[in-house]
Design a protein around this motif. Structure first.
Motif, PDB file in Angstrom:
ATOM      1  N   GLU A 108      80.728 -35.233 -55.463  1.00 48.14           N
ATOM      2  CA  GLU A 108      81.185 -36.594 -55.188  1.00 48.14           C
ATOM      3  C   GLU A 108      80.302 -37.598 -55.935  1.00 48.14           C
ATOM      4  O   GLU A 108      79.097 -37.411 -56.055  1.00 48.14           O
ATOM      5  CB  GLU A 108      81.138 -36.892 -53.686  1.00 48.14           C
ATOM      6  N   PRO A 109      80.903 -38.673 -56.429  1.00 45.75           N
ATOM      7  CA  PRO A 109      80.116 -39.711 -57.108  1.00 45.75           C
ATOM      8  C   PRO A 109      79.321 -40.540 -56.106  1.00 45.75           C
ATOM      9  O   PRO A 109      79.836 -41.507 -55.528  1.00 45.75           O
ATOM     10  CB  PRO A 109      81.187 -40.552 -57.812  1.00 45.75           C
ATOM     11  N   GLU A 110      78.105 -40.151 -55.863  1.00 38.60           N
ATOM     12  CA  GLU A 110      77.262 -40.848 -54.900  1.00 38.60           C
ATOM     13  C   GLU A 110      75.814 -40.783 -55.371  1.00 38.60           C
ATOM     14  O   GLU A 110      75.485 -40.096 -56.340  1.00 38.60           O
ATOM     15  CB  GLU A 110      77.390 -40.201 -53.522  1.00 38.60           C
ATOM     16  N   PHE A 111      74.961 -41.511 -54.661  1.00 42.50           N
ATOM     17  CA  PHE A 111      73.552 -41.545 -55.032  1.00 42.50           C
ATOM     18  C   PHE A 111      72.881 -40.212 -54.726  1.00 42.50           C
ATOM     19  O   PHE A 111      73.114 -39.612 -53.678  1.00 42.50           O
ATOM     20  CB  PHE A 111      72.848 -42.672 -54.269  1.00 42.50           C
ATOM     21  N   GLU A 112      72.040 -39.750 -55.661  1.00 39.98           N
ATOM     22  CA  GLU A 112      71.244 -38.543 -55.469  1.00 39.98           C
ATOM     23  C   GLU A 112      69.780 -38.898 -55.679  1.00 39.98           C
ATOM     24  O   GLU A 112      69.435 -39.713 -56.535  1.00 39.98           O
ATOM     25  CB  GLU A 112      71.651 -37.455 -56.476  1.00 39.98           C
ATOM     26  N   MET A 113      68.892 -38.270 -54.914  1.00 35.77           N
ATOM     27  CA  MET A 113      67.457 -38.526 -55.049  1.00 35.77           C
ATOM     28  C   MET A 113      66.944 -38.165 -56.438  1.00 35.77           C
ATOM     29  O   MET A 113      65.981 -38.747 -56.939  1.00 35.77           O
ATOM     30  CB  MET A 113      66.683 -37.739 -53.993  1.00 35.77           C
ATOM     31  N   ALA A 114      67.636 -37.215 -57.078  1.00 32.05           N
ATOM     32  CA  ALA A 114      67.208 -36.801 -58.426  1.00 32.05           C
ATOM     33  C   ALA A 114      67.355 -37.947 -59.437  1.00 32.05           C
ATOM     34  O   ALA A 114      66.684 -37.953 -60.474  1.00 32.05           O
ATOM     35  CB  ALA A 114      68.017 -35.591 -58.877  1.00 32.05           C
ATOM     36  N   ASP A 115      68.242 -38.915 -59.126  1.00 37.00           N
ATOM     37  CA  ASP A 115      68.435 -40.031 -60.047  1.00 37.00           C
ATOM     38  C   ASP A 115      67.152 -40.839 -60.239  1.00 37.00           C
ATOM     39  O   ASP A 115      66.940 -41.443 -61.299  1.00 37.00           O
ATOM     40  CB  ASP A 115      69.536 -40.969 -59.535  1.00 37.00           C
ATOM     41  N   VAL A 116      66.299 -40.835 -59.199  1.00 36.15           N
ATOM     42  CA  VAL A 116      65.063 -41.612 -59.268  1.00 36.15           C
ATOM     43  C   VAL A 116      64.186 -41.131 -60.420  1.00 36.15           C
ATOM     44  O   VAL A 116      63.530 -41.921 -61.103  1.00 36.15           O
ATOM     45  CB  VAL A 116      64.300 -41.511 -57.934  1.00 36.15           C
ATOM     46  N   PHE A 117      64.212 -39.813 -60.664  1.00 33.80           N
ATOM     47  CA  PHE A 117      63.351 -39.271 -61.711  1.00 33.80           C
ATOM     48  C   PHE A 117      63.771 -39.754 -63.099  1.00 33.80           C
ATOM     49  O   PHE A 117      62.944 -39.873 -64.003  1.00 33.80           O
ATOM     50  CB  PHE A 117      63.374 -37.733 -61.660  1.00 33.80           C
ATOM     51  N   TYR A 118      65.054 -40.019 -63.289  1.00 33.72           N
ATOM     52  CA  TYR A 118      65.513 -40.523 -64.576  1.00 33.72           C
ATOM     53  C   TYR A 118      64.885 -41.881 -64.870  1.00 33.72           C
ATOM     54  O   TYR A 118      64.345 -42.109 -65.968  1.00 33.72           O
ATOM     55  CB  TYR A 118      67.038 -40.631 -64.587  1.00 33.72           C
ATOM     56  N   PHE A 119      64.945 -42.792 -63.884  1.00 31.36           N
ATOM     57  CA  PHE A 119      64.401 -44.136 -64.099  1.00 31.36           C
ATOM     58  C   PHE A 119      62.876 -44.111 -64.183  1.00 31.36           C
ATOM     59  O   PHE A 119      62.274 -44.901 -64.926  1.00 31.36           O
ATOM     60  CB  PHE A 119      64.867 -45.064 -62.978  1.00 31.36           C
ATOM     61  N   CYS A 120      62.231 -43.203 -63.442  1.00 29.71           N
ATOM     62  CA  CYS A 120      60.775 -43.064 -63.555  1.00 29.71           C
ATOM     63  C   CYS A 120      60.389 -42.584 -64.958  1.00 29.71           C
ATOM     64  O   CYS A 120      59.438 -43.086 -65.561  1.00 29.71           O
ATOM     65  CB  CYS A 120      60.254 -42.079 -62.510  1.00 29.71           C
ATOM     66  N   ARG A 121      61.170 -41.616 -65.479  1.00 31.95           N
ATOM     67  CA  ARG A 121      60.871 -41.091 -66.805  1.00 31.95           C
ATOM     68  C   ARG A 121      61.040 -42.172 -67.870  1.00 31.95           C
ATOM     69  O   ARG A 121      60.186 -42.333 -68.755  1.00 31.95           O
ATOM     70  CB  ARG A 121      61.787 -39.915 -67.119  1.00 31.95           C
ATOM     71  N   ARG A 122      62.129 -42.926 -67.774  1.00 31.17           N
ATOM     72  CA  ARG A 122      62.362 -43.979 -68.761  1.00 31.17           C
ATOM     73  C   ARG A 122      61.280 -45.057 -68.681  1.00 31.17           C
ATOM     74  O   ARG A 122      60.867 -45.607 -69.701  1.00 31.17           O
ATOM     75  CB  ARG A 122      63.740 -44.604 -68.535  1.00 31.17           C
ATOM     76  N   GLY A 123      60.819 -45.347 -67.455  1.00 33.85           N
ATOM     77  CA  GLY A 123      59.760 -46.347 -67.304  1.00 33.85           C
ATOM     78  C   GLY A 123      58.453 -45.893 -67.925  1.00 33.85           C
ATOM     79  O   GLY A 123      57.783 -46.667 -68.635  1.00 33.85           O
ATOM     80  N   VAL A 124      58.091 -44.629 -67.694  1.00 30.73           N
ATOM     81  CA  VAL A 124      56.853 -44.090 -68.264  1.00 30.73           C
ATOM     82  C   VAL A 124      56.960 -44.030 -69.789  1.00 30.73           C
ATOM     83  O   VAL A 124      55.999 -44.325 -70.501  1.00 30.73           O
ATOM     84  CB  VAL A 124      56.561 -42.696 -67.677  1.00 30.73           C
ATOM     85  N   GLU A 125      58.118 -43.639 -70.312  1.00 24.06           N
ATOM     86  CA  GLU A 125      58.315 -43.603 -71.762  1.00 24.06           C
ATOM     87  C   GLU A 125      58.106 -44.979 -72.382  1.00 24.06           C
ATOM     88  O   GLU A 125      57.490 -45.117 -73.445  1.00 24.06           O
ATOM     89  CB  GLU A 125      59.728 -43.102 -72.085  1.00 24.06           C
TER      90      GLU A 125
END
Length: 457
Positions: A108-125
């Motif tokens: 289902e198209p909903e929020f997943e906790m794993a999504d947080v890691f994407y934004f954390c990775r982009r921020g660190v990059e």
């Protein structure tokens, strides 16, 4: 004893100084200015460039040998790609891959906790390898060009290198700098005087033809003042009347580099001081477009004056740098859409400087114009390549932004530069809210899937 009487020391010094200045100007006039007026080159600059390359190669070998003897590792700057190699993929695809690797079972198209890691990775990059900020600092070199002692690589290695560096300082400041200042002053003075005189000619066609020759002559003298060695490619694609020439922007001398090979109508803001005097002299003989500060904010007025100019096929092509600021010759940043809304033929031009002979990038937040020009005139040379790309027109169904991005991609590919989506205005401003909202909309599509977002009632 009258024969023992010597002339006063002051009079003798004045005579010596007068003779020296006369000889200096005579040599400059005979061997540089006169050949420049007739477009003649003796090939001395190319020989000078090849000699410098051999010296730089020798200095680099000496550094490597010295570092090896001391068991040191020479610092190697990262390429334009950066510290982190980033793959060009969409936000939706990256989050989908991340969810799959995390073992998220929900379809289902909903929020997943794993999504947080994407934004954390982009921020660190972005923190570790900011691809925007580093475009506004000087490009790093792998070899020593005898212009700086501040880099870790270029600390004392041997007595020979230190002596060579001292000799380089003496040559650049004792010989090259006075020669270049003389040529620059001569070129500017001739431009002021001759354009003013040409403006009084009654015949419009003859005045335009003679003005073009005057501008080319003066710009070529200014090019000699920088010891600029320019290679022009695909000259059959040079901009024609009734069009707009757009180019990537590294330094204010981009104007001189291009105007050395053809006449353009400049676009810019009215200035005071010496620049204002030059602007007023130039516009007397050629139709340049100068705006008052208040007019620059009126976008419709700017577009109208540009449209009126290109509609007259007797006027020279307009020269515009759509990035709006200087970038450090490693990338091309966002082209502003204004010059692509006019609906005329666009002539893209790619300019690439060789940083081994001198850093042409103008960091306006660090150096003033006078300081920057002094640095340029005390460098070894300005070596660059200019590519004239085939003319481009706006395609059917293509808006101004898409057209600008297509032209920018062509310029970046030809010049071997990194194509960035970022606005050069970030040099002094914060990220616009519109860009943040665009990223939020992309993530919202991930959350709602293919369903259309309902309008609030």
């Amino acid at each position: 004893m009258a024969w023992l009487t010597f002339p006063p020391v002051g009079k003798l010094l004045c005579r010596c100084l007068g003779v020296s200045i006369t000889v200096w100007f005579s040599l400059v006039c005979v061997f540089i200015i006169v050949p420049t007026v007739f477009g003649v080159s003796f090939g001395i600059r190319r020989l000078y460039m090849r000699t410098l390359l051999r010296i730089f190669e020798w200095a680099t070998v000496r550094m490597e040998m010295g570092a090896k003897e001391r068991n040191q590792h020479l610092y190697k700057p990262y390429s334009n790609v950066g510290i982190i190699v980033k793959e060009s993929s969409s936000l939706q695809q990256d989050i989908k891959d991340l969810r799959d690797s995390a073992g998220c079972l929900s379809s289902e198209p909903e929020f997943e906790m794993a999504d947080v890691f994407y934004f954390c990775r982009r921020g660190v990059e972005s923190i570790v390898d900011d691809e925007v900020t580093k475009r506004f600092s000087a490009q790093e070199l792998e070899s020593w060009n005898l212009l700086t002692r501040s880099n870790y690589n270029f600390h004392h290695i041997s007595l020979r290198l230190s002596v060579l560096w001292v000799l380089g300082v003496l040559v650049r400041y004792g010989i090259l700098l006075p020669l270049r200042v003389t040529l620059a002053v001569t070129g500017i003075c001739l431009l002021l005087v001759l354009t003013t005189l040409v403006a009084f000619l009654p015949n419009k066609e003859f005045r335009s033809h003679l003005s073009e020759k005057v501008h080319l002559m003066c710009y070529r003298i200014c090019v000699r003042a920088l010891t600029a060695i320019i290679t022009y490619h695909h000259r059959e694609n040079r901009p024609k009347n009734g069009g707009i020439c757009v180019a990537n922007h590294t330094t204010p001398i981009d104007v001189i580099i291009l105007a050395n090979d053809g006449c353009y109508s400049m676009v810019g803001q009215v200035h005071g001081g010496l620049i204002g005097i030059v602007q007023r002299a130039m516009v007397k003989s050629l139709p340049h477009i100068w705006f008052e500060r208040s007019e620059m904010k009126d976008r419709h007025l700017v577009v109208k004056r540009l449209c009126d100019h290109v509609a007259d096929k007797t006027k020279h092509p307009i020269l515009i740098f759509p990035e709006g600021t200087c970038i450090n010759n490693t990338s091309v940043m966002m082209f502003k859409k204004g010059s692509f809304e006019i609906g005329c033929t666009v002539y893209p031009v790619a300019i690439k400087y060789d940083p081994r002979f001198g850093d042409a990038f103008w960091n306006s937040s660090k150096f003033g114009m006078v300081t920057y020009l002094l640095r340029m005139m005390s460098s070894w040379a300005i070596v660059c390549s200019v590519w004239y790309l085939p003319p481009m027109n706006r395609e059917e169904g293509e808006d101004a932004v898409q057209f600008a991005n297509r032209v920018k991609a062509a310029v970046a590919a030809q010049g071997g530069l990194v194509d960035l989506i970022w606005d050069g205005g970030l040099k002094r401003e914060k990220v616009k809210d519109a860009f943040k909202e665009e990223q939020q909309k992309l993530y919202s599509k991930v959350l709602v899937g293919n369903q259309d977002q309902e309008e609030p009632t």
